[in-house]
Design a protein around this motif. Structure first.
Motif, PDB file in Angstrom:
ATOM      1  N   VAL A  93       0.882  -1.293  -0.112  1.00  0.00           N
ATOM      2  CA  VAL A  93      -0.031   0.308   0.042  1.00  0.00           C
ATOM      3  C   VAL A  93       0.981   1.014  -0.123  1.00  0.00           C
ATOM      4  O   VAL A  93       2.117   1.530   0.311  1.00  0.00           O
ATOM      5  N   PRO A  94       0.550   2.488  -0.879  1.00  0.00           N
ATOM      6  CA  PRO A  94       1.123   3.838  -1.152  1.00  0.00           C
ATOM      7  C   PRO A  94       1.790   3.730   0.680  1.00  0.00           C
ATOM      8  O   PRO A  94       2.374   4.289   0.221  1.00  0.00           O
ATOM      9  N   ASP A  95       1.064   4.269   1.385  1.00  0.00           N
ATOM     10  CA  ASP A  95       1.619   4.608   3.174  1.00  0.00           C
ATOM     11  C   ASP A  95       2.753   3.612   3.452  1.00  0.00           C
ATOM     12  O   ASP A  95       3.385   3.903   4.418  1.00  0.00           O
ATOM     13  N   HIS A  96       3.386   2.653   3.043  1.00  0.00           N
ATOM     14  CA  HIS A  96       3.767   1.601   3.871  1.00  0.00           C
ATOM     15  C   HIS A  96       5.080   1.671   3.237  1.00  0.00           C
ATOM     16  O   HIS A  96       5.403   0.315   3.011  1.00  0.00           O
ATOM     17  N   ARG A  97       5.248   2.255   1.698  1.00  0.00           N
ATOM     18  CA  ARG A  97       6.490   1.826   0.436  1.00  0.00           C
ATOM     19  C   ARG A  97       7.193   2.368   0.961  1.00  0.00           C
ATOM     20  O   ARG A  97       7.420   3.530   1.722  1.00  0.00           O
ATOM     21  N   SER A  98       8.183   2.210  -0.029  1.00  0.00           N
ATOM     22  CA  SER A  98       9.961   1.713   0.395  1.00  0.00           C
ATOM     23  C   SER A  98      10.201   2.281   2.276  1.00  0.00           C
ATOM     24  O   SER A  98      11.253   2.609   3.037  1.00  0.00           O
ATOM     25  N   LYS A  99      10.216   0.911   2.825  1.00  0.00           N
ATOM     26  CA  LYS A  99       9.478   0.339   3.854  1.00  0.00           C
ATOM     27  C   LYS A  99      10.503  -1.227   3.845  1.00  0.00           C
ATOM     28  O   LYS A  99      10.825  -1.301   5.498  1.00  0.00           O
ATOM     29  N   GLY A 100      11.066  -1.627   3.147  1.00  0.00           N
ATOM     30  CA  GLY A 100      11.218  -2.896   3.173  1.00  0.00           C
ATOM     31  C   GLY A 100      10.262  -3.798   2.993  1.00  0.00           C
ATOM     32  O   GLY A 100      10.546  -5.399   3.300  1.00  0.00           O
ATOM     33  N   VAL A 101       8.905  -3.755   3.062  1.00  0.00           N
ATOM     34  CA  VAL A 101       8.095  -4.350   3.222  1.00  0.00           C
ATOM     35  C   VAL A 101       7.883  -5.314   1.655  1.00  0.00           C
ATOM     36  O   VAL A 101       8.288  -7.011   2.022  1.00  0.00           O
ATOM     37  N   GLY A 102       8.830  -4.701   0.334  1.00  0.00           N
ATOM     38  CA  GLY A 102       8.151  -5.460  -0.462  1.00  0.00           C
ATOM     39  C   GLY A 102       9.710  -6.200  -0.974  1.00  0.00           C
ATOM     40  O   GLY A 102       9.078  -7.531  -0.893  1.00  0.00           O
ATOM     41  N   ALA A 103      10.763  -5.764   0.186  1.00  0.00           N
ATOM     42  CA  ALA A 103      11.447  -6.511  -0.148  1.00  0.00           C
ATOM     43  C   ALA A 103      11.084  -7.888   1.147  1.00  0.00           C
ATOM     44  O   ALA A 103      11.631  -9.396   0.846  1.00  0.00           O
ATOM     45  N   LEU A 104      10.877  -7.693   1.752  1.00  0.00           N
ATOM     46  CA  LEU A 104      10.388  -8.422   2.677  1.00  0.00           C
ATOM     47  C   LEU A 104       8.679  -9.998   2.530  1.00  0.00           C
ATOM     48  O   LEU A 104       9.569 -11.243   2.171  1.00  0.00           O
ATOM     49  N   LEU A 105       8.707  -9.303   1.083  1.00  0.00           N
ATOM     50  CA  LEU A 105       7.597 -10.592   0.102  1.00  0.00           C
ATOM     51  C   LEU A 105       8.567 -11.104  -0.583  1.00  0.00           C
ATOM     52  O   LEU A 105       8.191 -11.941  -1.163  1.00  0.00           O
ATOM     53  N   ILE A 106       9.105 -10.727  -0.806  1.00  0.00           N
ATOM     54  CA  ILE A 106      10.154 -11.177  -2.494  1.00  0.00           C
ATOM     55  C   ILE A 106      11.421 -12.277  -2.232  1.00  0.00           C
ATOM     56  O   ILE A 106      10.795 -13.262  -2.036  1.00  0.00           O
ATOM     57  N   ASP A 107      11.931 -11.782  -0.197  1.00  0.00           N
ATOM     58  CA  ASP A 107      12.225 -13.215   0.552  1.00  0.00           C
ATOM     59  C   ASP A 107      10.900 -14.508   0.946  1.00  0.00           C
ATOM     60  O   ASP A 107      11.513 -15.348   1.096  1.00  0.00           O
ATOM     61  N   ALA A 108      10.460 -13.758   1.186  1.00  0.00           N
ATOM     62  CA  ALA A 108       9.102 -14.877   1.611  1.00  0.00           C
ATOM     63  C   ALA A 108       8.780 -16.063   0.549  1.00  0.00           C
ATOM     64  O   ALA A 108       8.838 -17.060   0.721  1.00  0.00           O
ATOM     65  N   SER A 109       9.348 -14.739  -0.323  1.00  0.00           N
ATOM     66  CA  SER A 109       8.326 -15.835  -2.012  1.00  0.00           C
ATOM     67  C   SER A 109       9.435 -16.725  -2.393  1.00  0.00           C
ATOM     68  O   SER A 109       9.324 -18.069  -2.683  1.00  0.00           O
ATOM     69  N   VAL A 110      11.114 -16.266  -2.031  1.00  0.00           N
ATOM     70  CA  VAL A 110      11.988 -17.293  -2.776  1.00  0.00           C
ATOM     71  C   VAL A 110      12.098 -18.705  -1.528  1.00  0.00           C
ATOM     72  O   VAL A 110      12.725 -19.293  -1.990  1.00  0.00           O
ATOM     73  N   GLY A 111      12.321 -17.635  -0.568  1.00  0.00           N
ATOM     74  CA  GLY A 111      11.831 -19.364   0.906  1.00  0.00           C
ATOM     75  C   GLY A 111      10.932 -20.373   0.811  1.00  0.00           C
ATOM     76  O   GLY A 111      11.336 -21.655   0.335  1.00  0.00           O
ATOM     77  N   PHE A 112      10.020 -19.745   0.334  1.00  0.00           N
ATOM     78  CA  PHE A 112       9.135 -20.897  -0.026  1.00  0.00           C
ATOM     79  C   PHE A 112       9.344 -21.513  -1.451  1.00  0.00           C
ATOM     80  O   PHE A 112       9.279 -23.006  -0.891  1.00  0.00           O
ATOM     81  N   GLY A 113       9.895 -21.223  -2.329  1.00  0.00           N
ATOM     82  CA  GLY A 113       9.811 -21.952  -3.242  1.00  0.00           C
ATOM     83  C   GLY A 113      11.848 -22.569  -3.459  1.00  0.00           C
ATOM     84  O   GLY A 113      11.006 -23.763  -3.787  1.00  0.00           O
ATOM     85  N   ARG A 114      12.552 -22.219  -2.759  1.00  0.00           N
ATOM     86  CA  ARG A 114      12.814 -23.210  -2.494  1.00  0.00           C
ATOM     87  C   ARG A 114      12.847 -24.267  -1.998  1.00  0.00           C
ATOM     88  O   ARG A 114      13.584 -26.240  -1.693  1.00  0.00           O
ATOM     89  N   GLU A 115      11.395 -23.904  -0.814  1.00  0.00           N
ATOM     90  CA  GLU A 115      11.339 -25.165   0.362  1.00  0.00           C
ATOM     91  C   GLU A 115      10.403 -26.537  -0.220  1.00  0.00           C
ATOM     92  O   GLU A 115      10.319 -27.181  -0.661  1.00  0.00           O
ATOM     93  N   ARG A 116      10.056 -25.543  -1.787  1.00  0.00           N
ATOM     94  CA  ARG A 116       9.613 -26.668  -2.576  1.00  0.00           C
ATOM     95  C   ARG A 116      10.480 -27.077  -3.982  1.00  0.00           C
ATOM     96  O   ARG A 116       9.723 -27.672  -4.417  1.00  0.00           O
ATOM     97  N   GLY A 117      11.025 -26.166  -2.958  1.00  0.00           N
ATOM     98  CA  GLY A 117      12.270 -27.464  -4.567  1.00  0.00           C
ATOM     99  C   GLY A 117      12.111 -26.527  -5.852  1.00  0.00           C
ATOM    100  O   GLY A 117      13.378 -27.233  -6.672  1.00  0.00           O
TER     101      GLY A 117
END
Ligand SMILES: CC(C)(COP(=O)(O)OP(=O)(O)OC[C@H]1O[C@@H](n2cnc3c(N)ncnc32)[C@H](O)[C@@H]1OP(=O)(O)O)[C@@H](O)C(=O)NCCC(=O)NCCS
Length: 159
Positions: A93-117
């Motif tokens: 959401v616009p009022d939470h941008r540039s605070k690293g939230v997008g980066a956390l969501l990318i990290d979560a996606s990559v971690g999930f993908g690694r777990e699934r192989g």
């Protein structure tokens, strides 16, 4: 600010929260698109509760406000060595941008993908130059451009 936001895999029954944020994303990218919130929520229900190879993570503040979402799905290609992932939607959401939230969501996606192989994860970005910052965001997180993405719609409407 990062510490105030928690990113967790969305339980399937949180489909309404996911659908609402994805609707906000599309309304921002395509303001004249006329997207209907209830259609998005219903589609989120079908995809997230139906064991269909679609998952989501929500970024939520300590007072339970949803401020970000990512949806991911499983794809396959022989040349990719089998299964790989795709980020279908990513939004903060616009009022939470540039605070690293997008980066956390990318990290979560990559971690999930690694777990699934999965060996890789792909994403389609909205068009440049309007959305160059989004493309730069992905490039800054280790994604590489591999060429244009094409799209053919099967019907006039998603209703
Ligand atoms: C792209 C997006 C998910 C990044 O989320 P975020 O939480 O702001 O990301 P981070 O805080 O981890 O990283 C910030 C960086 O993202 C990039 N960025 C891209 N678009 C941005 C925007 N509209 N506002 C702020 N930062 C943006 C910038 O490089 C920014 O770096 P800066 O703060 O030094 O300028 C978010 O800006 C967004 O939802 N944009 C609109 C929708 C979109 O483009 N979604 C992805 C395509 S489907």
């Amino acid at each position: 600010m990062k510490a105030e936001v928690v990113v967790q895999q969305a339980e399937p029954m949180k489909f309404e929260r996911v659908g609402n944020l994805v609707h906000e994303l599309l309304a921002e990218i395509y303001p004249d698109g006329g997207y209907k919130r209830d259609v998005f929520v219903e589609t989120a229900r079908v995809l997230l509760t139906g064991n269909q190879g679609v998952w989501s993570f929500l970024a939520t503040t300590h007072d339970d406000r949803d401020v970000g979402v990512v949806t991911i799905n499983e794809c396959a290609a022989i040349s990719s060595g089998g299964r790989f992932g795709e980020i279908s939607e990513l939004y903060v959401v616009p009022d939470h941008r540039s605070k690293g939230v997008g980066a956390l969501l990318i990290d979560a996606s990559v971690g999930f993908g690694r777990e699934r192989g999965w060996h890789s994860i792909e994403v389609g970005a909205p068009s440049v130059p309007r959305w160059q910052r989004t493309v730069d965001f992905y490039l800054g997180h280790g994604f590489e451009e591999v060429g244009p993405r094409l799209y053919r719609q099967f019907s006039e409407s998603v209703e």
